[in-house]
Every structure is written in structure tokens, then in C-alpha cells.
Design a protein around this motif. Structure first.
Motif, mmCIF file in Angstrom:
data_model
loop_
_atom_site.group_PDB
_atom_site.id
_atom_site.type_symbol
_atom_site.label_atom_id
_atom_site.label_comp_id
_atom_site.label_asym_id
_atom_site.label_seq_id
_atom_site.Cartn_x
_atom_site.Cartn_y
_atom_site.Cartn_z
ATOM 1 N N GLU A 89 0.877 -1.175 0.000
ATOM 2 C CA GLU A 89 0.000 0.000 0.000
ATOM 3 C C GLU A 89 0.914 1.225 0.000
ATOM 4 O O GLU A 89 2.136 1.078 0.104
ATOM 5 C CB GLU A 89 -0.938 -0.014 1.208
ATOM 6 N N THR A 91 0.380 4.429 1.768
ATOM 7 C CA THR A 91 0.343 5.430 2.836
ATOM 8 C C THR A 91 1.671 5.441 3.605
ATOM 9 O O THR A 91 2.224 6.512 3.890
ATOM 10 C CB THR A 91 -0.833 5.154 3.796
ATOM 11 N N ARG A 120 0.296 -7.579 -3.044
ATOM 12 C CA ARG A 120 -0.085 -8.383 -1.873
ATOM 13 C C ARG A 120 -0.243 -9.822 -2.358
ATOM 14 O O ARG A 120 -0.975 -10.068 -3.322
ATOM 15 C CB ARG A 120 -1.415 -7.901 -1.275
ATOM 16 N N GLU A 122 -2.076 -12.327 -2.027
ATOM 17 C CA GLU A 122 -3.349 -12.857 -1.549
ATOM 18 C C GLU A 122 -3.705 -14.073 -2.384
ATOM 19 O O GLU A 122 -3.130 -14.308 -3.445
ATOM 20 C CB GLU A 122 -4.443 -11.808 -1.731
ATOM 21 N N TYR A 129 -6.039 -9.334 -6.751
ATOM 22 C CA TYR A 129 -4.846 -9.615 -7.531
ATOM 23 C C TYR A 129 -3.609 -9.473 -6.668
ATOM 24 O O TYR A 129 -3.660 -8.905 -5.583
ATOM 25 C CB TYR A 129 -4.797 -8.679 -8.758
ATOM 26 N N GLN A 134 -3.621 1.192 -7.244
ATOM 27 C CA GLN A 134 -4.449 2.060 -6.415
ATOM 28 C C GLN A 134 -4.315 3.487 -6.914
ATOM 29 O O GLN A 134 -3.224 3.912 -7.312
ATOM 30 C CB GLN A 134 -3.978 2.042 -4.960
ATOM 31 N N GLU A 138 -3.344 11.503 0.055
ATOM 32 C CA GLU A 138 -2.947 11.632 1.455
ATOM 33 C C GLU A 138 -2.884 13.129 1.745
ATOM 34 O O GLU A 138 -2.235 13.877 1.015
ATOM 35 C CB GLU A 138 -1.562 11.001 1.716
ATOM 36 N N ARG A 265 -11.438 -1.626 9.034
ATOM 37 C CA ARG A 265 -10.289 -1.528 8.114
ATOM 38 C C ARG A 265 -9.244 -2.600 8.458
ATOM 39 O O ARG A 265 -9.141 -3.067 9.583
ATOM 40 C CB ARG A 265 -9.653 -0.136 8.157
ATOM 41 N N TYR A 269 -3.153 1.515 11.300
ATOM 42 C CA TYR A 269 -2.782 2.899 11.622
ATOM 43 C C TYR A 269 -3.942 3.872 11.806
ATOM 44 O O TYR A 269 -3.739 5.043 12.085
ATOM 45 C CB TYR A 269 -1.782 3.466 10.611
ATOM 46 N N TYR A 270 -5.167 3.413 11.631
ATOM 47 C CA TYR A 270 -6.281 4.372 11.648
ATOM 48 C C TYR A 270 -6.658 4.866 13.042
ATOM 49 O O TYR A 270 -6.607 4.126 14.022
ATOM 50 C CB TYR A 270 -7.509 3.780 10.970
ATOM 51 N N ALA A 289 -15.288 -3.907 -1.505
ATOM 52 C CA ALA A 289 -14.778 -2.549 -1.286
ATOM 53 C C ALA A 289 -14.048 -2.062 -2.529
ATOM 54 O O ALA A 289 -13.165 -2.742 -3.042
ATOM 55 C CB ALA A 289 -13.849 -2.529 -0.086
ATOM 56 N N VAL A 290 -14.434 -0.890 -3.019
ATOM 57 C CA VAL A 290 -13.672 -0.288 -4.118
ATOM 58 C C VAL A 290 -12.747 0.809 -3.589
ATOM 59 O O VAL A 290 -11.835 1.240 -4.271
ATOM 60 C CB VAL A 290 -14.573 0.305 -5.228
ATOM 61 N N CYS A 291 -12.989 1.233 -2.337
ATOM 62 C CA CYS A 291 -12.203 2.333 -1.783
ATOM 63 C C CYS A 291 -12.163 2.199 -0.266
ATOM 64 O O CYS A 291 -13.143 1.765 0.343
ATOM 65 C CB CYS A 291 -12.876 3.653 -2.163
ATOM 66 N N GLY A 312 -6.424 10.068 4.477
ATOM 67 C CA GLY A 312 -6.355 9.738 3.053
ATOM 68 C C GLY A 312 -7.218 8.557 2.707
ATOM 69 O O GLY A 312 -7.931 8.018 3.554
ATOM 70 N N PHE A 313 -7.182 8.178 1.442
ATOM 71 C CA PHE A 313 -7.890 6.965 1.000
ATOM 72 C C PHE A 313 -7.239 6.428 -0.265
ATOM 73 O O PHE A 313 -6.429 7.123 -0.899
ATOM 74 C CB PHE A 313 -9.380 7.243 0.741
ATOM 75 N N GLY A 316 -9.260 0.908 -5.546
ATOM 76 C CA GLY A 316 -8.702 -0.178 -6.336
ATOM 77 C C GLY A 316 -9.075 -0.008 -7.802
ATOM 78 O O GLY A 316 -10.244 -0.063 -8.157
HETATM 79 P P1 HAM Z 1 -6.993 -0.895 1.555
HETATM 80 O O1 HAM Z 1 -8.412 -0.951 2.022
HETATM 81 O O2 HAM Z 1 -6.091 -1.978 1.979
HETATM 82 O O3 HAM Z 1 -6.441 0.516 2.020
HETATM 83 O O4 HAM Z 1 -6.979 -0.819 -0.019
HETATM 84 C C1 HAM Z 1 -7.733 0.161 -0.723
HETATM 85 C C2 HAM Z 1 -8.437 -0.454 -1.923
HETATM 86 O O5 HAM Z 1 -7.491 -1.161 -2.740
HETATM 87 C C3 HAM Z 1 -9.460 -1.514 -1.576
HETATM 88 O O6 HAM Z 1 -10.701 -0.934 -1.244
HETATM 89 C C4 HAM Z 1 -9.552 -2.299 -2.872
HETATM 90 O O7 HAM Z 1 -10.424 -1.646 -3.789
HETATM 91 C C5 HAM Z 1 -8.138 -2.220 -3.410
HETATM 92 N N1 HAM Z 1 -7.433 -3.507 -3.155
HETATM 93 C C6 HAM Z 1 -6.830 -3.914 -2.015
HETATM 94 N N2 HAM Z 1 -6.286 -5.137 -2.174
HETATM 95 C C7 HAM Z 1 -6.542 -5.516 -3.448
HETATM 96 C C8 HAM Z 1 -6.225 -6.677 -4.236
HETATM 97 N N3 HAM Z 1 -5.519 -7.679 -3.753
HETATM 98 N N4 HAM Z 1 -6.659 -6.708 -5.527
HETATM 99 C C9 HAM Z 1 -7.367 -5.688 -6.047
HETATM 100 N N5 HAM Z 1 -7.681 -4.568 -5.352
HETATM 101 C C10 HAM Z 1 -7.286 -4.480 -4.077
HETATM 102 C C11 HAM Z 1 -5.149 0.945 1.803
HETATM 103 O O8 HAM Z 1 -4.358 0.384 1.083
HETATM 104 C C12 HAM Z 1 -4.826 2.266 2.473
HETATM 105 N N6 HAM Z 1 -3.429 2.624 2.168
HETATM 106 C C13 HAM Z 1 -5.765 3.367 2.018
HETATM 107 C C14 HAM Z 1 -5.481 4.671 2.674
HETATM 108 C C15 HAM Z 1 -4.822 5.713 2.156
HETATM 109 N N7 HAM Z 1 -5.783 4.990 3.929
HETATM 110 C C16 HAM Z 1 -5.342 6.219 4.188
HETATM 111 N N8 HAM Z 1 -4.740 6.652 3.102
#
Ligand code: HAM
Length: 427
Positions: A89, A91, A120, A122, A129, A134, A138, A265, A269-270, A289-291, A312-313, A316
């Protein structure tokens, strides 16, 4: 020898169709263009931080106990013995850069955005994926709840600019160091009463990280934790005031949301405001979740800076692309002008005119393999050309050619010297 792409990592190409329509680069182009526009409207500027960081950055920021760090990180030792990881990620990297540049003291208010790959490991499945993109923002240095409202408004405008329908914004507050410990005790007691119904992971989580139990996808755990105490109902005075102002501001701007006490979440860190945008269209009946995003007021300090608020946010991109592909299909390619040629003289003129047209801002294509004019014109059609011109020795000598409007077949004879201006006017 044929070598395939790594499992869980996709090619994004202009030719992707059908099942792979979400990986068509034309759809990605639309998403990128829409997000660039909205980011700029809110004063966010692009950052490009390294894809590789020290592993301990993520362990510390995202949390050792999270699936992302504990199970999914691509971490390795490089040839110099450094422990590195492909960023799961962005952040953590953004905060690392913010602190490393001394910005907390020098210029604390920063609005940054990004678009890039994350990694990741996964279990590969639909919409999940191992390399995924992303787009995110921030915002550093502003503690006011109205900044949360700005971020939620930006998020909403982004959803609309991209053209996503059928999404839901879910909001929660996770409290801070003052009120979270008391809430966790209440949650622990609730989970303890249902221990027998929880999965082995969640039983372990009761002590270490009970919030994670609310995020568990095991059907037994989802059922057992129904009616769990909601964090936003157990806030201290300061966190409650913050959340009330976020809710009031969000409501005042007409941004639709629902409160969701289960939203915790998957990253540690939140603090305070946490949110997700989910779409039911992606999963069969299930919300995907898309965001996801929220406040992380303690992270800058945790990574060596002075106490600095931040929020921030990230969205995907693949998931957004799936929704667009399902709703609208793959957009067709288009161009303004196609120059076909009959002979070497015509080819030379075509290349000269193409250069002039492009310098004027007219999208121009040719098929430099040459060959039958009919084949070149069918390529013009396939490329979605608005106009086509056929050039040969006689056109070059007379200095005149016929400009064909592809949709109607209508032809206009004109001087080659006037061609570029004529297309510019009519395009
Ligand atoms: P996160 O919820 O882990 O947050 O990921 C954000 C978005 O990335 C998810 O809602 C999803 O749409 C997409 N995503 C995550 N993993 C996958 C995956 N394996 N394949 C496809 N899409 C995926 C963060 O990463 C935080 N850094 C967000 C943030 C920014 N918070 C504060 N600032």
C-alpha cells in the motif's frame, strides 16, 4: 519458450476484451483522466515514491498483526542483506517521504495523490490480484474534522467523475488512544461470550487485536459478531465532537453515507474517521470494497516525525475498471485523420502531412506497411478515423486530394496545402 505472466498479475492492454475487458487500457485511461481532473480541482499534487521500501516500514505502519504484513507481503533480502518489501500500500511510503524531507516542520500542509501498483500475495480470486493498482490521496497537517469532509467530498466527486453507480459510502470512527482501550475492553467482553462460535484466528485475536474479529469474513464469525458494540458509540468527548462535525459537514454537502459500526479496516494505523466505499455489483450479492481510507493521526509520529494529523484513501483501479466494463463495455478507439498512400511519392507526402497535422493537434494515423488502398482504408475504419485521404503521385503532382468523411462517405476535393486547417476546423 513461452513465459506467462506471474499468477495474480495482469497485463493491461488496448486489446483486452470479453472476460478481460476490465484490463483494457482504454478503460484505465478514462479512470486516470477523471481522477487527474478531480485531484487537481482539490489542489492535490502527484507523488511517485519507490515501489520497494524497507520491510520494517510496513511492519511498523500497517501492523505486524495484519494479514497484509503477516501473510501477504512480498518481502525478501536483497543482495546487500537489506530486508526489503514490494509496497502492499502507499500510505506508509508517503509518510516515510513526508518525514524524510522534513516537511512536518518546514511545510506541514501537503495534499498528495498517486496512481500506481501495489503488491499483496493474496489468494488469487475474482477482483483480488497480487499486483493491483491504487489511486489515492494523502492529506497531511490538518486536524480539523472539516478536512475529513473535504476528503469525503473528493471521494464522492471522484466516484461521479469516473461514472461509478450503485456504490455506498460507509462511515465509522475508531476513536483514538484516549478512548479506544476502553472500547476494546467492551469488545473483548462481547467476543469472549461468543468465543466458541469464533474461528481459531479470531479466538486468538480477542486478546491481541479484537477489532480484527469484526473484519473476519468467516460466516461463523460474521454471524457471531452481529450486534457487536460499535466503536463510534464509545468515543471520548474529543473524538465524539470530531465525528459529529464530520457527520454534520458530510450531511450539509449532501454526500450520502451510512454509519457502520463494524467497519474497522484491515490496517492498524487508523484513528478516528474510517470509511469505505463498496459496490454490490462486483460480488455476487456480496459487498466488495472499491475504496478505503481514514484518519491516521498517530502515524507520522510513529515513523519518527512530530505529532502530525493526516487522512487519506485509496481506490482499487481493477475493481473500478470491472464496474465500468460491466456497465459500459470497452470504449472504441478513435482518431481524427487517416492517411493512406498508393506509392512511394504518396507515402512521403503522407508522412510530411501527418507530422504537420499532429503538430496542429490532429490525431493522425497511417499504415506504413502500405499495400492495397482498400486494406489501408479498412484499417482507417477499424481505428475509428473521422477522415481519410488517399495520396499518390497524381495527388502530389496536382497538389489536390479528396478528403473523405468516413461516417457518411462524403468526399471534398481540396488543396493539400489547406488539408490540415480543413481537418482542424471540421474535426
Ligand atoms: P486498503 O483498504 O487496503 O487501504 O486498499 C484500498 C483499496 O485497494 C481496496 O478498497 C480495494 O479496492 C483495493 N485492493 C486492495 N487489495 C486488493 C487486491 N488484492 N486486488 C485488487 N484490489 C485491491 C489501503 O491500502 C490504504 N493505504 C488506504 C489509505 C490511504 N488509507 C489512508 N490513506
Amino acid at each position: 519458450m513461452k513465459i506467462a505472466a506471474v499468477k495474480g498479475m495482469k497485463d493491461v492492454l488496448p486489446t483486452a476484451q470479453g472476460e478481460d475487458a476490465a484490463f483494457n487500457s482504454r478503460i484505465w485511461e478514462r479512470i486516470e483522466a477523471a481522477s487527474r481532473k478531480v485531484f487537481a480541482l482539490y489542489g492535490f499534487e502527484f507523488i511517485h515514491t519507490p515501489v520497494l521500501e524497507e520491510s520494517r516500514l510496513f511492519a511498523r505502519a500497517v501492523g505486524e498483526d495484519t494479514d497484509i504484513v503477516g501473510k501477504e507481503m512480498y518481502a525478501f533480502e536483497d543482495r546487500g542483506g537489506k530486508h526489503l518489501a514490494l509496497r502492499p500500500e502507499n500510505t506508509a511510503g508517503a509518510v516515510r517521504a513526508y518525514v524524510e524531507q522534513g516537511l512536518p516542520m518546514r511545510d506541514p500542509v501537503q495534499r498528495w495523490c498517486y496512481f500506481g501498483p501495489m503488491f499483496r500475495r493474496e489468494r488469487p480470486q475474482r477482483h483480488r490480484y497480487r499486483q493491483f493498482f491504487q489511486l489515492g490521496v494523502e492529506s497531511f497537517g490538518v486536524a480539523a474534522p472539516e478536512e475529513d469532509v473535504e476528503i469525503l467530498a473528493l471521494c464522492r466527486d471522484l466516484v461521479e467523475a469516473i461514472g461509478l453507480g450503485g456504490v455506498e459510502l460507509r462511515l465509522n470512527s475508531l476513536g483514538d488512544a484516549a478512548c479506544r482501550p476502553a472500547y476494546l475492553q467492551i469488545l473483548r467482553a462481547f467476543l469472549e461470550e461468543r468465543r466458541e462460535r469464533l474461528c481459531a484466528d479470531c479466538r486468538r485475536r480477542i486478546e491481541r487485536n479484537p477489532l480484527r474479529a469484526l473484519d473476519c469474513k468467516e460466516p461463523g464469525c460474521v454471524e457471531a459478531t452481529r450486534g457487536a458494540p460499535a466503536a463510534h458509540e464509545h468515543l471520548c468527548g474529543a473524538c465524539k465532537e470530531h465525528f459529529d462535525r464530520v457527520i454534520a459537514g458530510t450531511t450539509a454537502l449532501g454526500i450520502p453515507y451510512v454509519l457502520d459500526g463494524r467497519l474497522v479496516r484491515g490496517l492498524d494505523y487508523y484513528t478516528r474517521t474510517a470509511f469505505e466505499i463498496s459496490a454490490s455489483a462486483l460480488g455476487k450479492g456480496q459487498q466488495t470494497a472499491v475504496c478505503g481510507g481514514g484518519r491516521y493521526d498517530a502515524l507520522v509520529q510513529m515513523l519518527g516525525g512530530p505529532p502530525t494529523p493526516a487522512i487519506g484513501f485509496a481506490m482499487g483501479v481493477e475493481r473500478i475498471a470491472f464496474m465500468l466494463a460491466d456497465a459500459e463495455g470497452v470504449p472504441a478507439h478513435s482518431t481524427d485523420l487517416f492517411l493512406a498512400f498508393i506509392d512511394a511519392q504518396g507515402r512521403e507526402k503522407a508522412q510530411e502531412l501527418a507530422r504537420a497535422a499532429r503538430r496542429r493537434g490532429i490525431r493522425t494515423e497511417m499504415d506504413l506497411r502500405g499495400g492495397k488502398v482498400s486494406r489501408q482504408l479498412s484499417r482507417a475504419d477499424k481505428r475509428g478515423a473521422r477522415f481519410a485521404v488517399v495520396l499518390g503521385g497524381s495527388e502530389v503532382e496536382s497538389g489536390r486530394a479528396r478528403l473523405k468523411e468516413m461516417a457518411t462517405g462524403e468526399e471534398t476535393e481540396l488543396s493539400l496545402d489547406a488539408l490540415v486547417e480543413e481537418v482542424w476546423k471540421r474535426r
